[in-house]
Write a protein that holds these residues in place. Structure first.
Motif, PDB file in Angstrom:
ATOM      1  N   VAL A 251     -17.414 -31.348   8.539  1.00  0.00           N
ATOM      2  CA  VAL A 251     -15.998 -31.406   8.900  1.00  0.00           C
ATOM      3  C   VAL A 251     -15.183 -31.097   7.654  1.00  0.00           C
ATOM      4  O   VAL A 251     -15.435 -31.645   6.588  1.00  0.00           O
ATOM      5  CB  VAL A 251     -15.620 -32.800   9.454  1.00  0.00           C
ATOM      6  N   GLU A 252     -14.209 -30.230   7.822  1.00  0.00           N
ATOM      7  CA  GLU A 252     -13.295 -29.899   6.732  1.00  0.00           C
ATOM      8  C   GLU A 252     -11.890 -30.307   7.149  1.00  0.00           C
ATOM      9  O   GLU A 252     -11.451 -30.007   8.268  1.00  0.00           O
ATOM     10  CB  GLU A 252     -13.339 -28.396   6.453  1.00  0.00           C
TER      11      GLU A 252
ATOM     12  N   GLU B 248     -13.129 -23.611  13.799  1.00  0.00           N
ATOM     13  CA  GLU B 248     -12.498 -24.185  14.989  1.00  0.00           C
ATOM     14  C   GLU B 248     -11.852 -25.542  14.709  1.00  0.00           C
ATOM     15  O   GLU B 248     -12.506 -26.451  14.190  1.00  0.00           O
ATOM     16  CB  GLU B 248     -13.553 -24.359  16.088  1.00  0.00           C
ATOM     17  N   PRO B 249     -10.565 -25.689  15.073  1.00  0.00           N
ATOM     18  CA  PRO B 249      -9.953 -27.011  14.955  1.00  0.00           C
ATOM     19  C   PRO B 249     -10.540 -27.933  16.019  1.00  0.00           C
ATOM     20  O   PRO B 249     -10.635 -27.554  17.190  1.00  0.00           O
ATOM     21  CB  PRO B 249      -8.462 -26.752  15.182  1.00  0.00           C
ATOM     22  N   VAL B 250     -10.959 -29.125  15.589  1.00  0.00           N
ATOM     23  CA  VAL B 250     -11.624 -30.055  16.513  1.00  0.00           C
ATOM     24  C   VAL B 250     -10.937 -31.413  16.568  1.00  0.00           C
ATOM     25  O   VAL B 250     -11.293 -32.257  17.389  1.00  0.00           O
ATOM     26  CB  VAL B 250     -13.114 -30.235  16.151  1.00  0.00           C
ATOM     27  N   GLY B 251      -9.947 -31.638  15.687  1.00  0.00           N
ATOM     28  CA  GLY B 251      -9.291 -32.934  15.681  1.00  0.00           C
ATOM     29  C   GLY B 251      -8.109 -32.969  14.734  1.00  0.00           C
ATOM     30  O   GLY B 251      -7.754 -31.967  14.094  1.00  0.00           O
ATOM     31  N   PHE B 252      -7.518 -34.148  14.661  1.00  0.00           N
ATOM     32  CA  PHE B 252      -6.300 -34.365  13.876  1.00  0.00           C
ATOM     33  C   PHE B 252      -6.333 -35.778  13.326  1.00  0.00           C
ATOM     34  O   PHE B 252      -6.725 -36.722  14.024  1.00  0.00           O
ATOM     35  CB  PHE B 252      -5.090 -34.186  14.804  1.00  0.00           C
ATOM     36  N   VAL B 253      -5.920 -35.929  12.087  1.00  0.00           N
ATOM     37  CA  VAL B 253      -5.827 -37.251  11.468  1.00  0.00           C
ATOM     38  C   VAL B 253      -4.498 -37.340  10.723  1.00  0.00           C
ATOM     39  O   VAL B 253      -4.049 -36.354  10.122  1.00  0.00           O
ATOM     40  CB  VAL B 253      -7.026 -37.531  10.532  1.00  0.00           C
ATOM     41  N   MET B 254      -3.853 -38.497  10.818  1.00  0.00           N
ATOM     42  CA  MET B 254      -2.590 -38.710  10.122  1.00  0.00           C
ATOM     43  C   MET B 254      -2.572 -40.115   9.539  1.00  0.00           C
ATOM     44  O   MET B 254      -2.904 -41.080  10.214  1.00  0.00           O
ATOM     45  CB  MET B 254      -1.412 -38.520  11.093  1.00  0.00           C
TER      46      MET B 254
ATOM     47  N   MET C  66      -8.733 -31.325  11.569  1.00  0.00           N
ATOM     48  CA  MET C  66     -10.162 -31.443  11.318  1.00  0.00           C
ATOM     49  C   MET C  66     -10.822 -30.175  11.883  1.00  0.00           C
ATOM     50  O   MET C  66     -10.599 -29.836  13.044  1.00  0.00           O
ATOM     51  CB  MET C  66     -10.710 -32.690  12.019  1.00  0.00           C
ATOM     52  N   TYR C  67     -11.587 -29.515  11.058  1.00  0.00           N
ATOM     53  CA  TYR C  67     -12.252 -28.271  11.453  1.00  0.00           C
ATOM     54  C   TYR C  67     -13.755 -28.415  11.338  1.00  0.00           C
ATOM     55  O   TYR C  67     -14.263 -29.057  10.418  1.00  0.00           O
ATOM     56  CB  TYR C  67     -11.827 -27.129  10.523  1.00  0.00           C
TER      57      TYR C  67
END
Length: 156
Positions: free
Chosen positions: A6-7, A60-66, A55-56
């Motif tokens: 994950v990047e 491919e974008p696979v998620g989001f974190v804040m 989150m990639y």
């Protein structure tokens, strides 16, 4: 199970629409706001010092974190608080959330933190088991109806 690579990438004009298109499962919507709503909240609350990334896995974008990154005031003044963590419904149960938490914990530890906070809204299908497996513990605090959790980050 091997964790995926994950990047965490900045959200730019080039990827904003793809990241906003990420969605959780229907039964999870009560527990996490959409990426669009999260970005709007971040823009409306600069005093929370929002820090967010897509989150990639590969391209491919696979998620989001804040996070609220050491806000200068408020109940979490000077602390790191996960405000949103969303893994797209097509990419769940692959270790992406766990790998993202591992990276976030390392980032905040490198920033001198001894803890990482988050909270969740209790209910059927709540994310507590996920956070508990990672090592979070309830603080005993309730924030706007949500149970506050703490992950201790011992010095390395």
């Amino acid at each position: 199970m091997r964790s995926p690579d994950v990047e965490l990438r900045e959200i730019t004009d080039d990827n904003r629409d793809a990241v906003r298109a990420l969605r959780v499962r229907r039964r999870q919507k009560q527990f996490v706001a959409s990426v669009s709503r999260s970005l709007k909240e971040a823009a409306k609350k600069p005093e929370t010092n929002p820090w967010y990334r897509a989150m990639y896995v590969g391209d491919e974008p696979v998620g989001f974190v804040m996070l609220s990154w050491k806000p200068p005031a408020g109940p979490y003044q000077g602390r790191h608080f996960i405000w949103r963590l969303l893994v797209d419904k097509r990419h769940q149960r692959r270790g992406i959330g766990r790998e993202t938490l591992t990276q976030i914990a390392a980032l905040v530890r490198a920033d001198g933190a001894t803890e990482l906070l988050t909270s969740y809204d209790p209910g059927d299908g709540e994310p507590w088991p996920f956070y508990q497996k990672f090592g979070f513990e309830p603080t005993g605090e309730i924030d706007d109806g949500e149970i506050v959790l703490r992950l201790a980050l011992p010095a390395q």
